[in-house]
Every structure is written in structure tokens, then in C-alpha cells.
Motif scaffolding. Sequence first.
Motif, mmCIF file in Angstrom:
data_model
loop_
_atom_site.group_PDB
_atom_site.id
_atom_site.type_symbol
_atom_site.label_atom_id
_atom_site.label_comp_id
_atom_site.label_asym_id
_atom_site.label_seq_id
_atom_site.Cartn_x
_atom_site.Cartn_y
_atom_site.Cartn_z
ATOM 1 N N ALA A 149 0.840 -1.204 0.000
ATOM 2 C CA ALA A 149 0.000 0.000 0.000
ATOM 3 C C ALA A 149 0.873 1.252 0.000
ATOM 4 C CB ALA A 149 -0.923 0.006 1.201
ATOM 5 N N ASP A 150 0.386 2.313 -0.617
ATOM 6 C CA ASP A 150 1.132 3.562 -0.740
ATOM 7 C C ASP A 150 0.495 4.634 0.143
ATOM 8 O OD1 ASP A 150 2.583 5.766 -1.473
ATOM 9 O OD2 ASP A 150 1.886 5.826 -3.555
ATOM 10 N N PHE A 151 1.283 5.139 1.116
ATOM 11 C CA PHE A 151 0.801 6.166 2.037
ATOM 12 C C PHE A 151 1.512 7.504 1.807
ATOM 13 C CE2 PHE A 151 -0.285 2.217 4.187
ATOM 14 C CZ PHE A 151 -1.543 2.478 4.713
ATOM 15 N N THR A 152 2.017 7.723 0.622
ATOM 16 C CA THR A 152 2.738 8.959 0.333
ATOM 17 C C THR A 152 1.873 10.186 0.620
ATOM 18 O OG1 THR A 152 4.050 7.890 -1.400
ATOM 19 C CG2 THR A 152 3.912 10.295 -1.447
ATOM 20 N N GLY A 153 2.359 11.055 1.500
ATOM 21 C CA GLY A 153 1.650 12.291 1.821
ATOM 22 C C GLY A 153 0.437 12.120 2.704
ATOM 23 N N ALA A 154 0.107 10.898 3.104
ATOM 24 C CA ALA A 154 -1.076 10.667 3.938
ATOM 25 C C ALA A 154 -0.785 11.057 5.385
ATOM 26 C CB ALA A 154 -1.491 9.204 3.874
ATOM 27 N N ASP A 155 -1.794 11.577 6.075
ATOM 28 C CA ASP A 155 -1.674 11.880 7.498
ATOM 29 C C ASP A 155 -2.182 10.670 8.270
ATOM 30 O OD1 ASP A 155 -1.679 12.824 10.090
ATOM 31 O OD2 ASP A 155 -2.573 14.763 9.597
ATOM 32 N N ILE A 156 -1.261 9.935 8.904
ATOM 33 C CA ILE A 156 -1.622 8.716 9.630
ATOM 34 C C ILE A 156 -1.478 8.901 11.139
ATOM 35 C CG2 ILE A 156 -1.102 7.162 7.707
ATOM 36 C CD1 ILE A 156 1.608 6.606 9.026
ATOM 37 N N THR A 157 -1.542 10.138 11.604
ATOM 38 C CA THR A 157 -1.432 10.422 13.030
ATOM 39 C C THR A 157 -2.462 9.612 13.825
ATOM 40 O OG1 THR A 157 -0.640 12.677 12.635
ATOM 41 C CG2 THR A 157 -1.598 12.227 14.788
ATOM 42 N N GLY A 158 -1.978 8.894 14.824
ATOM 43 C CA GLY A 158 -2.872 8.130 15.688
ATOM 44 C C GLY A 158 -3.410 6.851 15.084
ATOM 45 N N ALA A 159 -2.926 6.461 13.901
ATOM 46 C CA ALA A 159 -3.430 5.247 13.252
ATOM 47 C C ALA A 159 -2.995 4.003 14.020
ATOM 48 C CB ALA A 159 -2.946 5.172 11.816
ATOM 49 N N LYS A 160 -3.827 2.963 13.952
ATOM 50 C CA LYS A 160 -3.532 1.696 14.605
ATOM 51 C C LYS A 160 -3.240 0.640 13.548
ATOM 52 C CE LYS A 160 -6.667 2.743 18.448
ATOM 53 N NZ LYS A 160 -7.904 2.330 19.170
ATOM 54 N N PHE A 161 -2.013 0.089 13.590
ATOM 55 C CA PHE A 161 -1.601 -0.941 12.649
ATOM 56 C C PHE A 161 -1.333 -2.263 13.361
ATOM 57 C CE2 PHE A 161 -0.218 3.038 10.528
ATOM 58 C CZ PHE A 161 -0.856 2.886 9.302
ATOM 59 N N ALA A 162 -1.899 -2.451 14.529
ATOM 60 C CA ALA A 162 -1.666 -3.676 15.281
ATOM 61 C C ALA A 162 -2.096 -4.897 14.468
ATOM 62 C CB ALA A 162 -2.435 -3.646 16.601
ATOM 63 N N LEU A 163 -1.202 -5.896 14.399
ATOM 64 C CA LEU A 163 -1.466 -7.161 13.712
ATOM 65 C C LEU A 163 -1.706 -6.991 12.208
ATOM 66 C CD1 LEU A 163 -3.817 -8.717 16.410
ATOM 67 C CD2 LEU A 163 -1.481 -9.447 15.913
ATOM 68 N N ALA A 164 -1.396 -5.833 11.672
ATOM 69 C CA ALA A 164 -1.587 -5.597 10.236
ATOM 70 C C ALA A 164 -0.410 -6.150 9.436
ATOM 71 C CB ALA A 164 -1.741 -4.109 9.960
ATOM 72 N N ASN A 165 -0.664 -6.495 8.184
ATOM 73 C CA ASN A 165 0.398 -6.865 7.255
ATOM 74 C C ASN A 165 0.774 -5.633 6.449
ATOM 75 O OD1 ASN A 165 2.144 -8.000 5.390
ATOM 76 N ND2 ASN A 165 0.490 -8.808 4.106
ATOM 77 N N LEU A 166 1.961 -5.103 6.710
ATOM 78 C CA LEU A 166 2.454 -3.916 6.005
ATOM 79 C C LEU A 166 3.660 -4.257 5.137
ATOM 80 C CD1 LEU A 166 2.096 -1.431 8.971
ATOM 81 C CD2 LEU A 166 1.110 -1.026 6.716
ATOM 82 N N SER A 167 3.741 -5.505 4.703
ATOM 83 C CA SER A 167 4.893 -5.910 3.907
ATOM 84 C C SER A 167 4.985 -5.085 2.628
ATOM 85 C CB SER A 167 4.820 -7.397 3.557
ATOM 86 O OG SER A 167 3.659 -7.694 2.832
ATOM 87 N N ARG A 168 6.172 -4.488 2.415
ATOM 88 C CA ARG A 168 6.479 -3.660 1.248
ATOM 89 C C ARG A 168 5.582 -2.406 1.130
ATOM 90 N NH1 ARG A 168 10.068 -6.354 -2.183
ATOM 91 N NH2 ARG A 168 10.268 -8.588 -1.780
ATOM 92 N N ALA A 169 4.859 -2.091 2.173
ATOM 93 C CA ALA A 169 4.085 -0.841 2.155
ATOM 94 C C ALA A 169 5.038 0.342 2.277
ATOM 95 C CB ALA A 169 3.083 -0.823 3.297
ATOM 96 N N ASP A 170 4.665 1.472 1.708
ATOM 97 C CA ASP A 170 5.519 2.652 1.729
ATOM 98 C C ASP A 170 4.943 3.711 2.671
ATOM 99 O OD1 ASP A 170 7.265 4.708 1.296
ATOM 100 O OD2 ASP A 170 7.051 4.745 -0.898
#
Length: 234
Positions: A149-170
Motif C-alpha cells: 500500500a502507498d501512504f505517500t503524503g497521507a496523514d496517519i497520526t494516531g493510526a492503529k496498525f496492530a497485527l496488520a500486514n504492512l509488507s512492502r508498504a511505503d
Amino acid sequence: MCAGSTFAMKAALIVAASLLALSAAQAAPDCSASAAPGVDWTGCSKKVIVISGSDLKGATLVETDFTSTDLRDSNLMAANFEKATLVRASLAGSHAEGAKFDRIEAYRTNFSGLLAKGATFASAELQRSNFANANLVDVDFTKADLGRADFTGADITGAKFALANLSRADLSKAKFTGALDFANAFLFLTRFEGQDLSAATGLQQWQVDMSCGDAQTKLPAGLNVPGNWPCAFD
């Protein structure tokens, strides 16, 4: 029992049955209904259509099929998309604050510029989706599959990624302040170049070792920079 009492009882039963039937009809999804606030499209097929600019605030869109549908610049605030199919759909520029996207299928979906503060994407399938420049403040991605997944320029303040698959995410060009929750997240080649992760919670050395950062990446106290940083990308 007198005849009058029997007649009254039958009449009451007929009225009750009619009210139940009316209630059921009103509660049933209407797949032919036009896009409107609060519409119920549960289980409907709305794929490969253009409904950009629609007002679907508070709509019930559970298990609705939006494959390759254009939903750009729509009002999706507080809508319930649980288990919906959004494969290759576009929600770019839409308002989705407080919306529920739990367990959706959304491969290669365009969420760029999405305003989704406080939305939930728990256990969602979001591989290769585009979240560029989206407002994802306080969004819950618990157990979501965000591979590439591409998060370029996204505001992820306070986001929860617990147990998430972020393999090769940017996440190297994402914006955030304060803590992010990475408890038991899978971070294989996840890109954190230049990011300040010093306040991140749940982050462990084994996760850092498989991720990608650089000399500017800051880690929480007690965690060490892996020897293979920065990663080499083709």
C-alpha cells in the motif's frame, strides 16, 4: 368465546401481520434505489458504474459489490461498507469520516485524498491500494492486509496498525505526529526512511530487523538500527 371477541382477535392478528410485513418491506434493501443518504444497498451489485459525487452519508452498503466503480468526490460519512467489494474502485477525494470499511476487499483501490478521520478498516484486504494524501487520522487498520500500500503524503497520526500486514508498504513519506501502534504488525520491507518512530508503541526488534529505514529514521529507546539499512531497491 363470543363471536365478537373472535372477530376482534382475528382483526388484531391481521393488523399485526400487516404491520410486520410493512416493517420487513421497509427494512429490505432496495437495489434499484438511487444513491441517497441512508440508502440500503445491502448485498446489491453496483459494479462498473459511475456514481461520483454521490451523497451516501449513513448508507448501509454491507456486502455491496462496487468492483471498478467510480465513487470519487462522494459523501460517504458514517457509511457502513462492511464486507463490501471495492476492488479497483475509486473513492478518491471522498469524505468518509467515521465510515466503516471493516473486512472489505479492496485490492488496487484508489483511496487517494480520502478524508477518513476516525474510520475503521479492521481486517480489510487492501493490497496495493493507494492512500496518497489521504487524511487517516485515528484510523483503525487492525489486522488489515496492506501489502504494498502507498501512504505517500497521507496523514496517519494516531493510526492503529496492530497485527496488520504492512509488507512492502511505503510509509516513508507519510505524515504523522506522536505514537503509532505497530503491535505484532508484519513489517517485511516496510519503508520508514526518514521517519521518526521514537514514540511508536508495540514495535519490537524483530519487526525493525525486517523493515527498511535509513540514517534519518528514529527508533524507540532500546531498539537498534539493523545493519542492512538502508535497503536496496531495484
